[in-house]
Write a protein that holds these residues in place. Structure first.
Motif, PDB file in Angstrom:
ATOM      1  N   ALA A   1       0.772  -1.054   0.087  1.00 18.31           N
ATOM      2  CA  ALA A   1      -0.053   0.121   0.107  1.00 18.31           C
ATOM      3  C   ALA A   1       0.776   1.279  -0.019  1.00 18.31           C
ATOM      4  O   ALA A   1       0.674   2.239  -0.639  1.00 18.31           O
ATOM      5  CB  ALA A   1      -0.919   0.059   1.358  1.00 18.31           C
TER       6      ALA A   1
ATOM      7  N   HIS B   1       2.424   2.554  -3.016  1.00 14.08           N
ATOM      8  CA  HIS B   1       1.717   3.094  -4.286  1.00 14.08           C
ATOM      9  C   HIS B   1       1.251   4.482  -3.565  1.00 14.08           C
ATOM     10  O   HIS B   1       1.250   5.567  -4.316  1.00 14.08           O
ATOM     11  CB  HIS B   1       0.041   2.242  -4.294  1.00 14.08           C
ATOM     12  CG  HIS B   1       0.428   1.056  -4.956  1.00 14.08           C
ATOM     13  ND1 HIS B   1       0.733  -0.159  -4.705  1.00 14.08           N
ATOM     14  CD2 HIS B   1       0.009   0.891  -6.420  1.00 14.08           C
ATOM     15  CE1 HIS B   1       0.878  -1.021  -5.537  1.00 14.08           C
ATOM     16  NE2 HIS B   1       0.617  -0.494  -6.682  1.00 14.08           N
TER      17      HIS B   1
ATOM     18  N   THR C   1      -7.528   5.501  -8.134  1.00 18.30           N
ATOM     19  CA  THR C   1      -7.246   4.315  -8.024  1.00 18.30           C
ATOM     20  C   THR C   1      -6.133   3.661  -7.040  1.00 18.30           C
ATOM     21  O   THR C   1      -6.306   2.672  -6.216  1.00 18.30           O
ATOM     22  CB  THR C   1      -7.004   3.707  -9.351  1.00 18.30           C
ATOM     23  OG1 THR C   1      -5.764   4.104 -10.108  1.00 18.30           O
ATOM     24  CG2 THR C   1      -8.175   3.600 -10.384  1.00 18.30           C
ATOM     25  N   PHE C   2      -5.165   4.472  -6.953  1.00 15.11           N
ATOM     26  CA  PHE C   2      -4.119   4.210  -5.837  1.00 15.11           C
ATOM     27  C   PHE C   2      -4.765   4.354  -4.460  1.00 15.11           C
ATOM     28  O   PHE C   2      -4.375   3.493  -3.633  1.00 15.11           O
ATOM     29  CB  PHE C   2      -2.881   5.314  -5.909  1.00 15.11           C
ATOM     30  CG  PHE C   2      -2.229   4.723  -6.926  1.00 15.11           C
ATOM     31  CD1 PHE C   2      -0.580   5.150  -6.715  1.00 15.11           C
ATOM     32  CD2 PHE C   2      -2.175   4.049  -8.074  1.00 15.11           C
ATOM     33  CE1 PHE C   2       0.347   4.813  -7.607  1.00 15.11           C
ATOM     34  CE2 PHE C   2      -1.287   3.719  -8.862  1.00 15.11           C
ATOM     35  CZ  PHE C   2       0.011   4.355  -8.785  1.00 15.11           C
TER      36      PHE C   2
ATOM     37  N   ASN D   1      -6.712   1.175  -4.033  1.00 14.18           N
ATOM     38  CA  ASN D   1      -5.458   0.013  -3.715  1.00 14.18           C
ATOM     39  C   ASN D   1      -5.062   0.034  -2.295  1.00 14.18           C
ATOM     40  O   ASN D   1      -5.277  -0.821  -1.740  1.00 14.18           O
ATOM     41  CB  ASN D   1      -4.510   0.123  -4.533  1.00 14.18           C
ATOM     42  CG  ASN D   1      -2.841  -0.187  -4.149  1.00 14.18           C
ATOM     43  OD1 ASN D   1      -2.549   0.336  -3.081  1.00 14.18           O
ATOM     44  ND2 ASN D   1      -2.470  -1.112  -4.531  1.00 14.18           N
ATOM     45  N   ASN D   2      -5.019   1.464  -1.820  1.00 12.90           N
ATOM     46  CA  ASN D   2      -4.597   1.484  -0.328  1.00 12.90           C
ATOM     47  C   ASN D   2      -5.656   1.166   0.702  1.00 12.90           C
ATOM     48  O   ASN D   2      -5.476   0.426   1.511  1.00 12.90           O
ATOM     49  CB  ASN D   2      -4.242   2.884   0.008  1.00 12.90           C
ATOM     50  CG  ASN D   2      -2.732   3.123   0.014  1.00 12.90           C
ATOM     51  OD1 ASN D   2      -2.092   3.375   0.981  1.00 12.90           O
ATOM     52  ND2 ASN D   2      -2.162   3.132  -1.274  1.00 12.90           N
TER      53      ASN D   2
ATOM     54  N   LEU E   1      -9.011  -5.989  -5.512  1.00 13.78           N
ATOM     55  CA  LEU E   1      -7.727  -5.596  -5.685  1.00 13.78           C
ATOM     56  C   LEU E   1      -7.205  -5.725  -7.140  1.00 13.78           C
ATOM     57  O   LEU E   1      -6.632  -5.022  -7.869  1.00 13.78           O
ATOM     58  CB  LEU E   1      -6.790  -6.208  -4.612  1.00 13.78           C
ATOM     59  CG  LEU E   1      -5.537  -5.609  -4.488  1.00 13.78           C
ATOM     60  CD1 LEU E   1      -5.605  -4.032  -4.100  1.00 13.78           C
ATOM     61  CD2 LEU E   1      -4.713  -6.373  -3.348  1.00 13.78           C
TER      62      LEU E   1
ATOM     63  N   LEU F   1      -8.760  -3.417  -9.603  1.00 13.38           N
ATOM     64  CA  LEU F   1      -8.006  -1.935  -9.533  1.00 13.38           C
ATOM     65  C   LEU F   1      -6.426  -2.208  -9.951  1.00 13.38           C
ATOM     66  O   LEU F   1      -6.264  -1.144 -10.819  1.00 13.38           O
ATOM     67  CB  LEU F   1      -7.773  -1.641  -8.050  1.00 13.38           C
ATOM     68  CG  LEU F   1      -8.789  -1.319  -7.230  1.00 13.38           C
ATOM     69  CD1 LEU F   1      -8.729  -0.996  -5.882  1.00 13.38           C
ATOM     70  CD2 LEU F   1      -9.507   0.249  -7.655  1.00 13.38           C
ATOM     71  N   MET F   2      -5.930  -3.218 -10.141  1.00  5.30           N
ATOM     72  CA  MET F   2      -4.836  -3.711 -10.839  1.00  5.30           C
ATOM     73  C   MET F   2      -4.812  -3.383 -12.304  1.00  5.30           C
ATOM     74  O   MET F   2      -3.777  -3.170 -12.894  1.00  5.30           O
ATOM     75  CB  MET F   2      -4.073  -4.811 -10.232  1.00  5.30           C
ATOM     76  CG  MET F   2      -2.807  -4.857  -9.617  1.00  5.30           C
ATOM     77  SD  MET F   2      -2.175  -6.586  -9.414  1.00  5.30           S
ATOM     78  CE  MET F   2      -3.174  -6.801  -7.961  1.00  5.30           C
TER      79      MET F   2
ATOM     80  N   GLY G   1      -6.281   0.741 -12.833  1.00  2.92           N
ATOM     81  CA  GLY G   1      -5.162   1.890 -12.201  1.00  2.92           C
ATOM     82  C   GLY G   1      -4.193   2.150 -13.502  1.00  2.92           C
ATOM     83  O   GLY G   1      -4.055   3.173 -13.868  1.00  2.92           O
TER      84      GLY G   1
ATOM     85  N   HIS H   1       2.711  -6.159 -11.417  1.00  2.00           N
ATOM     86  CA  HIS H   1       1.116  -6.599 -11.649  1.00  2.00           C
ATOM     87  C   HIS H   1       0.808  -7.835 -12.616  1.00  2.00           C
ATOM     88  O   HIS H   1       0.023  -8.579 -12.279  1.00  2.00           O
ATOM     89  CB  HIS H   1       0.520  -5.223 -12.234  1.00  2.00           C
ATOM     90  CG  HIS H   1       0.204  -4.040 -11.519  1.00  2.00           C
ATOM     91  ND1 HIS H   1       0.005  -2.852 -11.716  1.00  2.00           N
ATOM     92  CD2 HIS H   1       0.436  -4.107 -10.246  1.00  2.00           C
ATOM     93  CE1 HIS H   1      -0.175  -1.960 -10.849  1.00  2.00           C
ATOM     94  NE2 HIS H   1       0.216  -2.675  -9.755  1.00  2.00           N
TER      95      HIS H   1
END
Lengths: 183, 210, 666
Positions: free
Chosen positions: C259, C262, C352-353, C356-357, C403, C406-407, C410, C505
């Motif tokens: 996290a 990012h 998006t980061f 992700n967090n 996740l 998002l990957m 993002g 990723h």
């Protein structure tokens, strides 16, 4: 070009949703053979002599005996829940690999939902609070005093000529890197 | 930089926030908020500390036996050596029953054997019955072990370890003391010592006589 | 005797140096006394030498069978092969703490060396924190967990390592890499605390330590993958992750550090999330400390338990100190650390980061709560419950799916603001790929909803990230006029962070697909076979040929020979074994035999033998795709390496290459 991309994406989303719906409606496969049914029950029980292995996975002799007992109980017509209850009677609720869903143990199952809700809330708040309606120079004025907390404060001339935050950062970064390693 | 009240590039070192620019009231609330936050941190850490300190006082390898105080699971098991009587738990009601799970491959069982033997000798005629059940042991090895160690109390077989699993056995040696009313009064995981065994038997005997 | 005294002496002097370093750093920071700070900085090299000497002394003691030292007597023996003797340096509590100290001293020296020319103002304070941590671990190694404790009457031979730990050379790599990762997180923590203590508003601490956090993350990734590989290839239960409490606490710092890697970018670009990033760094280090507390403080029993009760309170005390200092400083300073910037739009790579967090931190909280829940229940209601695999799987799988999504999305989003057109064009191909996979699986009759979703998303992520790599390289190639292949390395070199991230990723997508497939399609069978008898399993014909016994100096090995054929073709011989070690004859260790394959592994263990080897109880597993878990993990580590590779200096102006790219890409 634009249209095609949109069509492709829309089609993909629909197809994916459809596929997932089909799979969801189809439902998980109920275990058919006796071995599969034993495995299904055994994978919810903890091997008493191992560290966090299920009775299905454990190679120990106790686990083997337990699997044999599960098999004979299932063959005798008992339901998986009854088999599990029998083991709980002998070993206590500790023998279940996941805490039962009632009483104080319910907290364990509710907690992830609460965490996710909190995360969603945080996301909503963060995006709302930190997003520009239209681009606006944050500028150095924003960090002094309470200006940051009061978005409706009147903008000064100074703000209007201040740099965009991104550009300020870049400048800062560049100036800093002149004096240190550009890691 | 126009309108910039502090240097924007942190080249040399720390930036001191110009507190003189704050109005008095705003900084007071800020100060209070800050201490509330700090207090929250301290409180959360205190709770965690209490929890972990409690955890340190517990033995992680010890799983508390649940059957103590509950009726002992019944069994009706054939004798280990052919020609002996079937042992049925229900028919032993009224006596104190000591059930001992053992195995020929179990080193600790050999260690506890003298305690068991001495207790057996002392109580066998006083309304106490010992029952020995081998766990996960080939019959021939169990018989050989019994002969070697001179096990003189009733020994049975436990095919499929059904009884052991009903008693929540993890591995030998485990000893259960069952009172006269059929309730388990004590469970020992691991080798049992003579004082503990005799103490529990005495208590079980006394309980029944009330 | 001599070695024990030498080792203890080295450690005592090292502790003295660490205390001096701590005090001198603090005084140097407060009085701005450069000389004092400098003296503190340079003591760390002597510190390293002394701790290395102590480790060397222990190694020498093990290799020369000095059983007067209790650790050697308990963890080595004359019969132990030399390779495993070396490994026993870190295979048990005291020795592994020695290694921990060495790695920590190494990191402190690396920091001192790295900043020998340009000294950030926060360096003395950071060194103080580092020395403080070193003091703690040295005190542990001189106090309750002494590796150099001696026995009054040395035995003639040692007990040898725990059977489980000398079964496989993988034991060599798993702890050192893991420790490198854990200890590595100390450096960002030290600089974060130093920055907070200084009251500085600058983000310098992030720029200073970003690479250290990345390095620690790479080590953690490798350490975790090796741990899973060890579980799979050595423990013999057929799987690679059991949601063991100790496994969980090793995963948590990795999640938090991911996290951080990012959100660091958001702070660098926009000056936002300052408090969040500080909390992540403090949290990662606190979780590392919590991990050591759990593993060595006998709070929970586990495969890894070293279980010495005397150290528990000390670890707890240190953990409390870390939490109070770290989060207390953040709480006290948070009012100063306002966000300087804003998000331009709710749809951008920044958000998006952020997503992700939030997902990673949510998973961290869930796994943490699940791991300590048994303790909470026991404290409150005096019952004992277990929180194991089924719970963690059920509660984290939806989040991992999010996740994955998002990957994939993002990297397709531009910075600042995503215009619909840009995103749509980049999204089309990956979305089509993901949907195709899902449809195919549905058509082929799959019934596992999570698995279908995961595989579809993995395809989505892989295609999205690979497409981004190609697009970036192609843009660069077009701009410079070179071919794709030729411009590839240069393009990557100009923006290592971006490409490293994209590669990582892809690695995660591969690993996620492999994990899904191996869980959903695994087969297992347990069968008793007599000599010459065959069983059919998953298309294979497996014949038990007999038992073979091998007596080695340190153990007896009983091997079951199983011939494997499929459709007439021979697949060789599987030889799972049972190892009996004289130190623990009641506890034989099974070793699996694995026939690795690109599509599936054929995996066999022997649970027991009948009399005279005439029969055996065997377990067979068909584990599809497991090898791709390791491949995926390796790709992730490679991605990290690409991102971490140092850029050539000097670079006078450091334009983030993304900015230039934004200008080039329409």
């Amino acid at each position: 070009m634009r249209r095609r991309a949109t069509v492709v994406i829309a089609g993909a989303v629909l197809a994916a949703a459809g596929a997932l719906a089909v799979v969801a409606v189809r439902g998980a496969e109920p275990p058919r053979t006796l071995q599969d049914r034993v495995r299904a029950v055994a994978s919810t029980l903890r091997c008493p002599v191992c560290q966090d292995l299920s009775v299905a996975d454990s190679p120990s002799s106790v686990a083997r005996q337990m699997r044999a007992m599960i098999a004979s109980e299932l063959r005798a017509g008992r339901s998986p829940d009854e088999v599990r209850a029998g083991f709980v009677r002998a070993y206590g609720p500790w023998i279940l690999l996941a805490p039962p869903r009632h009483g104080i143990d319910l907290v364990a199952w509710v907690a992830p939902i609460l965490v996710v809700l909190a995360a969603l809330l945080l996301a909503a708040v963060a995006v709302r609070r930190w997003t520009f309606g239209a681009p606006r120079p944050g500028g150095p004025g924003a960090t002094v005093g309470g200006a940051n907390e009061d978005p409706s404060a009147p903008r000064t001339t100074a703000d209007e000529v201040a740099l965009e935050p991104e550009d300020r950062r870049l400048l800062e970064h560049a100036l800093a890197s002149m004096d240190e390693d550009p890691d | 930089m126009p309108g910039d009240e502090r240097s924007s590039a942190d080249v040399e070192g720390s930036l001191r926030h110009p507190t003189a620019l704050n109005s008095g009231g705003a900084s007071a609330t800020r100060r209070r908020r800050r201490w509330i936050l700090v207090g929250f941190v301290v409180g959360a850490v205190a709770v965690l500390t209490a929890l972990f300190a409690f955890g340190l006082t517990q033995d992680p390898t010890l799983v508390r036996p649940v059957l103590v105080g509950r009726p002992a699971p019944g069994f009706s098991l054939p004798p280990l050596a052919s020609g002996g009587p079937t042992v049925r738990l229900s028919s032993l009601r009224g006596q104190v029953v000591v059930v001992n799970f053992w195995a020929s491959w179990c080193v600790d069982c050999r260690i506890e054997h003298p305690s068991l033997e001495a207790a057996w000798e002392r109580y066998r005629d006083r309304g106490v019955v010992f029952v020995g059940i081998p766990f996960e042991d080939p019959r021939a090895s169990s018989i050989r072990y019994a002969r070697q160690m001179h096990l003189t109390w009733p020994l049975v077989q436990d095919p499929g370890s059904v009884t052991a699993l009903a008693y929540g056995v993890y591995g030998p040696p485990e000893t259960f003391v069952i009172g006269r009313t059929g309730r388990i009064v004590y469970k020992q995981i691991g080798p049992i010592s003579y004082p503990v065994l005799t103490d529990q038997i005495t208590r079980a005997l006394a309980e029944g006589s009330r | 005797m001599g070695l024990s005294r030498l080792g203890t002496f080295a450690l005592v002097v090292a502790l003295g140096l660490a205390i001096y370093g701590l005090i001198a750093s603090i005084l140097g920071a407060r009085r701005r006394d450069a000389l004092l700070a400098e003296s503190a900085r340079s003591t760390c090299f002597s510190l390293l030498a002394l701790v290395a000497a102590a480790n060397g002394a222990m190694l020498a003691a093990i290799l020369t069978n000095d059983f007067a030292i209790r650790y050697v007597a308990e963890n080595s023996s004359r019969a132990t092969p030399t390779f495993f003797k070396v490994l026993s340096l870190w295979s048990a509590d005291e020795g592994s703490l020695l290694l921990w100290n060495l790695i920590l001293a190494g990191f402190i020296s690396a920091v001192a060396f790295r900043f020998r020319k340009r000294r950030p103002e926060t360096l003395p304070a950071a060194m103080a924190v580092l020395f403080a941590v070193q003091c703690f671990y040295l005190v542990l190694v001189l106090g309750p967990t002494r590796p150099f404790a001696t026995l009054a009457t040395p035995p003639l031979d040692g007990q040898g390592p725990l059977p489980l730990l000398q079964n496989h050379p993988l034991m060599a790599a798993h702890p050192p890499f893991l420790y490198l990762g854990f200890v590595g997180m100390t450096v960002p923590f030290a600089f974060a605390v130093a920055a907070l203590a200084h009251g500085t508003l600058s983000d310098r601490w992030i720029r200073l330590t970003r690479r250290w956090a990345l390095a620690a993350w790479i080590f953690l990734t490798i350490g975790l993958v090796l741990g899973a590989l060890w579980s799979y290839g050595v423990l013999g239960w057929g799987g690679y992750w059991a949601w063991d409490p100790v496994e969980n606490v090793a995963l948590l710092p990795w999640l938090v550090t991911t996290a951080f890697l990012h959100s660091v970018v958001i702070q660098e670009r926009r000056g936002m999330l300052k408090v969040w990033n500080l909390s992540l760094v403090v949290g990662a280090f606190a979780l590392t400390t919590f991990g050591t507390f759990l593993t060595r403080g006998s709070i929970l029993s586990s495969v890894h338990s070293f279980a010495r009760s005397a150290v528990g309170p000390m670890y707890l005390g240190f953990l409390v100190l870390v939490l109070l200092v770290g989060f207390g400083l953040i709480a006290a300073q948070s009012w100063r650390l306002r966000s300087e910037g804003r998000f331009d739009s709710a749809l951008s790579r920044e958000t998006t980061f952020l997503g992700n967090n939030l997902v990673l931190v949510a998973v961290t909280f869930i796994v943490l709560i699940g791991t300590i829940f048994p303790l909470v229940v026991e404290a409150i209601s005096d019952r004992q419950v277990t929180v194991g695999g089924p719970y963690f799987k059920e509660s984290t799988v939806p989040l991992f799916l999010a996740l994955l999504l998002l990957m994939g999305v993002g990297p397709l989003m531009p910075w600042r603001r995503a215009t619909g057109r840009q995103v749509r064009e980049r999204l089309a191909l990956p979305a089509a790929a993901g949907a195709t996979v899902m449809v195919l699986l549905a058509v082929f009759g799959m019934r596992d909803l999570a698995a279908v979703a995961a595989l579809g998303l993995a395809a989505f992520v892989a295609v999205a990230n690979i497409a981004e790599i190609v697009r970036g390289v192609r843009t660069f190639a077009r701009a410079t006029g070179h071919s794709l292949i030729r411009s590839g390395p240069t393009a990557v070199a100009r923006n290592r962070r971006l490409y490293g991230g994209l590669v990582a990723h892809v690695g995660i997508a591969v690993a996620a697909a492999a994990i899904t497939v191996s869980s959903a399609f695994a087969h297992q069978a347990e069968v008793a076979l007599s000599r010459g008898q065959s069983a059919r399993f998953a298309g294979y014909t497996l014949t038990y040929r007999g038992e073979r016994a091998v007596r080695q100096p340190q153990r007896s090995v009983f091997i079951a020979e199983i011939g494997a054929t499929k459709g007439g073709r021979s697949y060789g011989v599987l030889h799972p074994s049972v190892n009996v070690y004289p130190s623990d004859p009641n506890d034989p260790i099974g070793t699996p035999s694995i026939h690795y394959g690109a599509f599936h592994d054929l995996y066999a263990t022997v649970l027991g033998f009948g009399p005279g080897g005439g029969s055996a109880v065997l377990r067979f597993f068909l584990n599809p795709g497991v090898i791709w878990v390791w491949v995926g993990g390796a790709i992730v580590a490679c991605g990290g390496l690409v991102a971490a590779w140092p850029t050539r200096r000097p670079r006078v102006v450091a334009p983030p290459a993304e900015r230039r790219e934004l200008a080039v890409v329409p």
